[in-house]
Design a protein around this motif. Structure first.
Motif, mmCIF file in Angstrom:
data_model
loop_
_atom_site.group_PDB
_atom_site.id
_atom_site.type_symbol
_atom_site.label_atom_id
_atom_site.label_comp_id
_atom_site.label_asym_id
_atom_site.label_seq_id
_atom_site.Cartn_x
_atom_site.Cartn_y
_atom_site.Cartn_z
ATOM 1 N N GLY A 8 0.761 -1.239 0.000
ATOM 2 C CA GLY A 8 0.000 0.000 0.000
ATOM 3 C C GLY A 8 0.790 1.285 0.000
ATOM 4 N N GLY A 9 2.097 1.223 -0.046
ATOM 5 C CA GLY A 9 2.861 2.458 -0.060
ATOM 6 C C GLY A 9 2.806 3.149 -1.407
ATOM 7 N N GLY A 10 3.451 4.308 -1.482
ATOM 8 C CA GLY A 10 3.502 5.016 -2.749
ATOM 9 C C GLY A 10 3.691 6.507 -2.586
ATOM 10 N N LEU A 11 3.392 7.207 -3.671
ATOM 11 C CA LEU A 11 3.528 8.660 -3.719
ATOM 12 C C LEU A 11 2.147 9.295 -3.590
ATOM 13 C CD1 LEU A 11 5.172 11.263 -4.359
ATOM 14 C CD2 LEU A 11 4.728 10.774 -6.783
ATOM 15 N N VAL A 12 2.052 10.297 -2.736
ATOM 16 C CA VAL A 12 0.774 10.968 -2.527
ATOM 17 C C VAL A 12 1.029 12.447 -2.313
ATOM 18 C CG1 VAL A 12 0.788 10.543 -0.035
ATOM 19 C CG2 VAL A 12 -1.388 10.888 -1.206
ATOM 20 N N GLN A 13 0.085 13.269 -2.715
ATOM 21 C CA GLN A 13 0.215 14.703 -2.519
ATOM 22 C C GLN A 13 -0.126 15.087 -1.093
ATOM 23 O OE1 GLN A 13 -2.266 16.611 -5.457
ATOM 24 N NE2 GLN A 13 -0.681 16.459 -7.024
ATOM 25 N N PRO A 14 0.412 16.191 -0.627
ATOM 26 C CA PRO A 14 0.040 16.675 0.712
ATOM 27 C C PRO A 14 -1.467 16.822 0.830
ATOM 28 C CG PRO A 14 1.931 17.879 -0.097
ATOM 29 C CD PRO A 14 1.452 17.035 -1.253
ATOM 30 N N GLY A 15 -1.993 16.375 1.962
ATOM 31 C CA GLY A 15 -3.431 16.396 2.162
ATOM 32 C C GLY A 15 -4.134 15.143 1.709
ATOM 33 N N GLY A 16 -3.423 14.286 1.022
ATOM 34 C CA GLY A 16 -4.006 13.063 0.495
ATOM 35 C C GLY A 16 -4.086 11.954 1.526
ATOM 36 N N SER A 17 -4.553 10.802 1.046
ATOM 37 C CA SER A 17 -4.747 9.650 1.923
ATOM 38 C C SER A 17 -4.104 8.414 1.323
ATOM 39 C CB SER A 17 -6.247 9.387 2.126
ATOM 40 O OG SER A 17 -6.891 10.477 2.721
ATOM 41 N N LEU A 18 -3.718 7.501 2.192
ATOM 42 C CA LEU A 18 -3.191 6.201 1.794
ATOM 43 C C LEU A 18 -3.583 5.192 2.848
ATOM 44 C CD1 LEU A 18 0.511 6.630 0.535
ATOM 45 C CD2 LEU A 18 -1.442 5.778 -0.786
ATOM 46 N N ARG A 19 -3.636 3.935 2.419
ATOM 47 C CA ARG A 19 -3.907 2.863 3.363
ATOM 48 C C ARG A 19 -2.821 1.805 3.238
ATOM 49 N NH1 ARG A 19 -8.359 1.139 6.213
ATOM 50 N NH2 ARG A 19 -8.494 -1.100 6.676
ATOM 51 N N LEU A 20 -2.212 1.482 4.354
ATOM 52 C CA LEU A 20 -1.223 0.412 4.414
ATOM 53 C C LEU A 20 -1.852 -0.833 5.006
ATOM 54 C CD1 LEU A 20 1.932 2.250 5.828
ATOM 55 C CD2 LEU A 20 1.361 1.785 3.444
ATOM 56 N N SER A 21 -1.431 -1.968 4.486
ATOM 57 C CA SER A 21 -1.886 -3.244 5.040
ATOM 58 C C SER A 21 -0.696 -4.144 5.289
ATOM 59 C CB SER A 21 -2.871 -3.928 4.089
ATOM 60 O OG SER A 21 -4.049 -3.174 3.944
ATOM 61 N N SER A 84 -4.930 13.235 5.569
ATOM 62 C CA SER A 84 -4.291 14.551 5.760
ATOM 63 C C SER A 84 -2.778 14.414 5.820
ATOM 64 C CB SER A 84 -4.816 15.206 7.049
ATOM 65 O OG SER A 84 -6.213 15.364 7.002
ATOM 66 N N LEU A 85 -2.229 13.680 4.885
ATOM 67 C CA LEU A 85 -0.792 13.410 4.909
ATOM 68 C C LEU A 85 0.009 14.683 4.712
ATOM 69 C CD1 LEU A 85 -0.912 10.039 3.033
ATOM 70 C CD2 LEU A 85 0.247 10.407 5.220
ATOM 71 N N LYS A 86 1.131 14.734 5.409
ATOM 72 C CA LYS A 86 2.026 15.879 5.376
ATOM 73 C C LYS A 86 3.382 15.449 4.824
ATOM 74 C CE LYS A 86 -0.065 17.596 9.678
ATOM 75 N NZ LYS A 86 0.222 18.019 11.073
ATOM 76 N N ARG A 87 4.149 16.414 4.356
ATOM 77 C CA ARG A 87 5.476 16.090 3.826
ATOM 78 C C ARG A 87 6.326 15.378 4.881
ATOM 79 N NH1 ARG A 87 4.092 20.703 1.063
ATOM 80 N NH2 ARG A 87 4.453 20.624 -1.197
ATOM 81 N N GLU A 88 6.149 15.752 6.126
ATOM 82 C CA GLU A 88 6.946 15.138 7.184
ATOM 83 C C GLU A 88 6.542 13.698 7.488
ATOM 84 O OE1 GLU A 88 5.356 18.093 7.287
ATOM 85 O OE2 GLU A 88 4.465 18.452 9.272
ATOM 86 N N ASP A 89 5.490 13.212 6.854
ATOM 87 C CA ASP A 89 5.123 11.799 6.982
ATOM 88 C C ASP A 89 5.927 10.923 6.024
ATOM 89 O OD1 ASP A 89 1.725 12.864 7.335
ATOM 90 O OD2 ASP A 89 3.066 12.178 8.933
ATOM 91 N N THR A 114 5.928 8.506 0.163
ATOM 92 C CA THR A 114 6.469 9.819 -0.150
ATOM 93 C C THR A 114 5.311 10.790 -0.315
ATOM 94 O OG1 THR A 114 8.369 8.841 -1.281
ATOM 95 C CG2 THR A 114 7.875 11.154 -1.749
ATOM 96 N N VAL A 115 5.343 11.843 0.484
ATOM 97 C CA VAL A 115 4.314 12.873 0.412
ATOM 98 C C VAL A 115 4.942 14.090 -0.243
ATOM 99 C CG1 VAL A 115 2.624 14.238 1.678
ATOM 100 C CG2 VAL A 115 3.296 11.974 2.527
ATOM 101 N N SER A 116 4.517 14.355 -1.452
ATOM 102 C CA SER A 116 5.139 15.428 -2.221
ATOM 103 C C SER A 116 4.187 15.901 -3.305
ATOM 104 C CB SER A 116 6.439 14.928 -2.850
ATOM 105 O OG SER A 116 6.997 15.927 -3.685
ATOM 106 N N SER A 117 4.307 17.187 -3.636
ATOM 107 C CA SER A 117 3.503 17.721 -4.728
ATOM 108 C C SER A 117 4.309 17.720 -6.017
ATOM 109 C CB SER A 117 3.024 19.130 -4.379
ATOM 110 O OG SER A 117 4.127 19.954 -4.027
#
Length: 117
Positions: A8-21, A84-89, A114-117
């Motif tokens: 479930g990992g990956g690249l997401v923009q700030p403010g986005g959501s992800l789910r890990l299993s 609500s992912l942040k870059r520091e996540d 990776t949380v990045s725009s």
């Protein structure tokens, strides 16, 4: 011995959501606590969230209110819903399964978020 496989990992923009299993196999009867840790570049591995077999949960202050840990004892899985992912996540996230809150337990191979725009 316990084996853990994360997904479930990956690249997401700030403010986005992800789910890990994470799915556990092997000596699963020895598992009481399952959780997630993370390690950012140049930093030590830190606890994100963990949950006991009975459902007792704990979270790092940095993720409270944004991340939710859940567990399916019948399927031997643990999940982490991140919002609500942040870059520091940004970090490598590791699944952990242990016999108690003070045991080191077993580790998964890690999955990059990776949380990045």
């Amino acid at each position: 011995q316990v084996q853990l496989v994360e997904s479930g990992g990956g690249l997401v923009q700030p403010g986005g959501s992800l789910r890990l299993s994470c799915a556990a196999s092997g000596s699963i009867s020895s598992i009481n606590v399952m959780g997630w840790y993370r390690q950012a570049p140049g930093k030590q591995r830190e606890l994100v969230a963990r949950i006991s077999r009975s459902g007792l949960k704990s979270y790092a202050d940095a993720v409270k209110g944004r991340f939710t840990i859940s567990r399916d004892n019948a399927k031997n899985t643990v999940s982490l819903q991140m919002t609500s992912l942040k870059r520091e996540d940004t970090a490598v996230y590791y699944c952990n399964a242990a016999s108690s809150f003070i045991s080191e337990g077993s580790w998964g191979q890690g999955t990059q978020i990776t949380v990045s725009s």
